[in-house]
Design a protein around this motif. Structure first.
Motif, PDB file in Angstrom:
ATOM      1  N   GLU A 142      -3.015   5.201  -0.433  1.00 27.59           N
ATOM      2  CA  GLU A 142      -3.920   4.065  -0.250  1.00 27.59           C
ATOM      3  C   GLU A 142      -4.189   3.805   1.224  1.00 27.59           C
ATOM      4  O   GLU A 142      -5.303   3.408   1.609  1.00 27.59           O
ATOM      5  N   ASN A 150     -10.359  -0.912   0.020  1.00 28.03           N
ATOM      6  CA  ASN A 150     -10.889   0.438   0.180  1.00 28.03           C
ATOM      7  C   ASN A 150     -12.315   0.568  -0.348  1.00 28.03           C
ATOM      8  O   ASN A 150     -13.121   1.311   0.206  1.00 28.03           O
ATOM      9  N   MET A 185      -5.392  -3.352  -2.253  1.00 34.00           N
ATOM     10  CA  MET A 185      -5.863  -2.180  -1.532  1.00 34.00           C
ATOM     11  C   MET A 185      -7.119  -1.602  -2.185  1.00 34.00           C
ATOM     12  O   MET A 185      -7.966  -1.049  -1.504  1.00 34.00           O
ATOM     13  N   LEU A 186      -7.236  -1.756  -3.507  1.00 32.02           N
ATOM     14  CA  LEU A 186      -8.434  -1.258  -4.180  1.00 32.02           C
ATOM     15  C   LEU A 186      -9.668  -1.984  -3.667  1.00 32.02           C
ATOM     16  O   LEU A 186     -10.686  -1.358  -3.332  1.00 32.02           O
ATOM     17  N   TRP A 242      -6.755   6.208   2.280  1.00 29.36           N
ATOM     18  CA  TRP A 242      -8.081   5.801   1.819  1.00 29.36           C
ATOM     19  C   TRP A 242      -8.668   4.683   2.686  1.00 29.36           C
ATOM     20  O   TRP A 242      -9.893   4.588   2.824  1.00 29.36           O
ATOM     21  N   SER A 243      -7.815   3.831   3.272  1.00 28.59           N
ATOM     22  CA  SER A 243      -8.332   2.760   4.123  1.00 28.59           C
ATOM     23  C   SER A 243      -9.075   3.320   5.334  1.00 28.59           C
ATOM     24  O   SER A 243      -9.966   2.663   5.890  1.00 28.59           O
ATOM     25  N   ALA A 247       0.821  -1.204   0.000  1.00 30.42           N
ATOM     26  CA  ALA A 247       0.000   0.000   0.000  1.00 30.42           C
ATOM     27  C   ALA A 247       0.858   1.259   0.000  1.00 30.42           C
ATOM     28  O   ALA A 247       1.845   1.352   0.736  1.00 30.42           O
TER      29      ALA A 247
END
Length: 463
Positions: free
Chosen positions: A44, A100, A96-97, A47-48, A40
């Motif tokens: 990112e 999130n 991570m996408l 964004w989490s 990440a």
């Protein structure tokens, strides 16, 4: 409501409040593992945290109307199932996408779950005194969840890995949903027109703003995606104002902001959460990546910060009765400002204990300020606007938290310079707290329209 129904309803409402607020802090101690296991980036990681806050804030304004329209039980079950299933996706995420995006859905579930849980709990009250007591319990459960987040997350990461932090929601959520379906009585539905346009434009405004703040440091402000996000932010804000002026049942009556007491409280709440959650995010990275401490130790070190919040929540009402609301606000913000400056100084020490000592007044003053600010936001407006004022104030706080994380991430700097980057973050947080103190001085002459104890009780919320 029969006694055999009251107890399960209250227990489920407390569980829901705990789950929603624990997820606002528990992910902080997983950041180092997410950076390693899912490669990440700093954006990112931001964004989490912010994906959850973003959807939570955007939908919170309309969540009460949705709960009334669907029925509190149906809204509760829907929110709990959405929260639980999205938590399962988070636990299984391979990128991570995916994580999130699931966090975005998780925040939406929380926005449905929280107000419907309170409606169901208070519907079981037999009198006004019992209702106030239930609200206090519900708020205390949220404060306990927020306080337990870093420690619980650190323990789960130590025993397993970061996936356990999300999997525990599934373990709790599925039995809770079955229990709610079987034991919760239905509460009478009240039709309220949904302000879909307001929810859509509010989501565009908040989402565009957070995206621009997170992505601009890496992409550059002239990047097409960032320019597009800024355009969406402006369009969302303009559209929201136009929609709220034209609909019969607006999410956010704009006349709220004509009351100086409410406007100053909303700004104070935004500045407080900006500083608090920004520091929580950056300090997690400093301790785990900079000081090479484990997630469990990091969670333990955060306990003086988060653990004192619930205690301070309980001290807020008696102190307000004794000293007055403006004095409590001024004292709390002054203490918080000095404590954040002390944290900036302590972070340069190779020892950890000076930072832990600085967290004690930060936690207590933050816990003191939130219920006082919430009570001010409600007391400054006429009784018919109390519900809208509460929703608007808490939305302002969530926006402040999202902007804080988005702003403090780039300020922290590169991984090899975390120490000096954290000093900058703590100083910016202190400046935000000082600005809140100035806002308090500006709004000191504002008359309190409804100085009721009910407002104080409804204000007893966690950070």
């Amino acid at each position: 409501m029969p006694l055999e129904h009251r107890r399960p309803v209250v227990a489920l409402a407390l569980i829901a409040s705990f789950m929603v607020f624990v997820d606002s802090t528990i992910v902080n101690v997983t950041l180092a593992q997410l950076a390693t296991h899912l490669s990440a980036s700093r954006a990112e990681l931001e964004w989490s945290l912010n994906a959850y806050t973003l959807s939570f804030a955007a939908l919170m304004l309309g969540a009460g109307a949705i709960a009334d329209t669907l029925g509190a039980k149906r809204a509760f079950l829907t929110g709990l199932l959405v929260f639980t299933l999205s938590s399962a996706v988070c636990a299984a995420a391979g990128s991570m996408l995916m994580l999130n995006l699931a966090r975005l859905v998780q925040g939406a579930g929380s926005a449905l779950l929280l107000p419907s849980a309170l409606v169901l709990a208070t519907a079981s009250a037999t009198d006004e005194h019992a209702r106030h007591r239930l609200v206090s319990w519900w708020a205390a459960a949220g404060g306990a969840g927020m306080a337990a987040g870093p420690l619980l997350g650190g323990g789960l990461v130590a025993l397993a890995d970061w996936r356990a932090v999300f999997a525990v929601n599934v373990v709790i959520g599925i039995p809770a949903a079955l229990w709610a379906w079987r034991s919760m009585p239905s509460v009478e539905r009240r039709f309220r027109r949904l302000d879909v346009g307001g929810m859509g434009t509010a989501t565009a405004f908040i989402g565009g703003l957070v995206f621009a703040l997170i992505e601009a440091p890496a992409r550059g402000w002239l990047d097409p995606a960032v320019i597009g996000a800024v355009a969406i932010t402006i369009a969302g804000l303009v559209g929201f104002v136009l929609v709220e002026r034209s609909v019969r049942s607006p999410l956010l009556p704009l006349k709220l902001y004509a009351e100086r007491g409410f406007a100053t409280a909303a700004l104070q709440g935004t500045l407080l959460n900006f500083a608090f959650y920004g520091v929580l995010f950056t300090m997690s990275l400093l301790l785990q990546q900079g000081r090479q401490l484990s997630a469990l130790v990091t969670g333990l070190l955060f306990l003086p910060l988060t653990g004192l919040i619930s205690i301070a929540n309980l001290c807020s009402a008696p102190l307000t009765r004794r000293l007055g609301r403006p004095a409590v606000l001024a004292i709390g913000q002054a203490v918080l400002t000095v404590a954040l400056l002390a944290l900036a100084w302590a972070s340069s020490s190779p020892a950890v204990w000076p930072m832990v000592l600085a967290l004690v007044p930060i936690g207590f003053s933050s816990g003191l300020l939130v219920p006082t600010m919430t009570a001010q936001s409600i007391a400054a407006v006429e009784p018919g606007l109390h519900g809208a004022a509460s929703a608007a104030f808490n939305t302002s706080r969530q926006i402040g938290a999202a902007i804080g994380v988005a702003t403090f991430g780039p300020l922290l700097g590169a991984a090899h310079n975390l120490a000096s980057g954290f000093v900058t973050c703590a100083l910016v947080a202190a400046a935000a707290s000082l600005a809140g103190l100035c806002v308090t001085a500006f709004g000191r002459r504002t008359p309190v329209l409804v100085p009721s104890t009910d407002a104080t009780n409804r204000g007893a919320r966690s950070v």
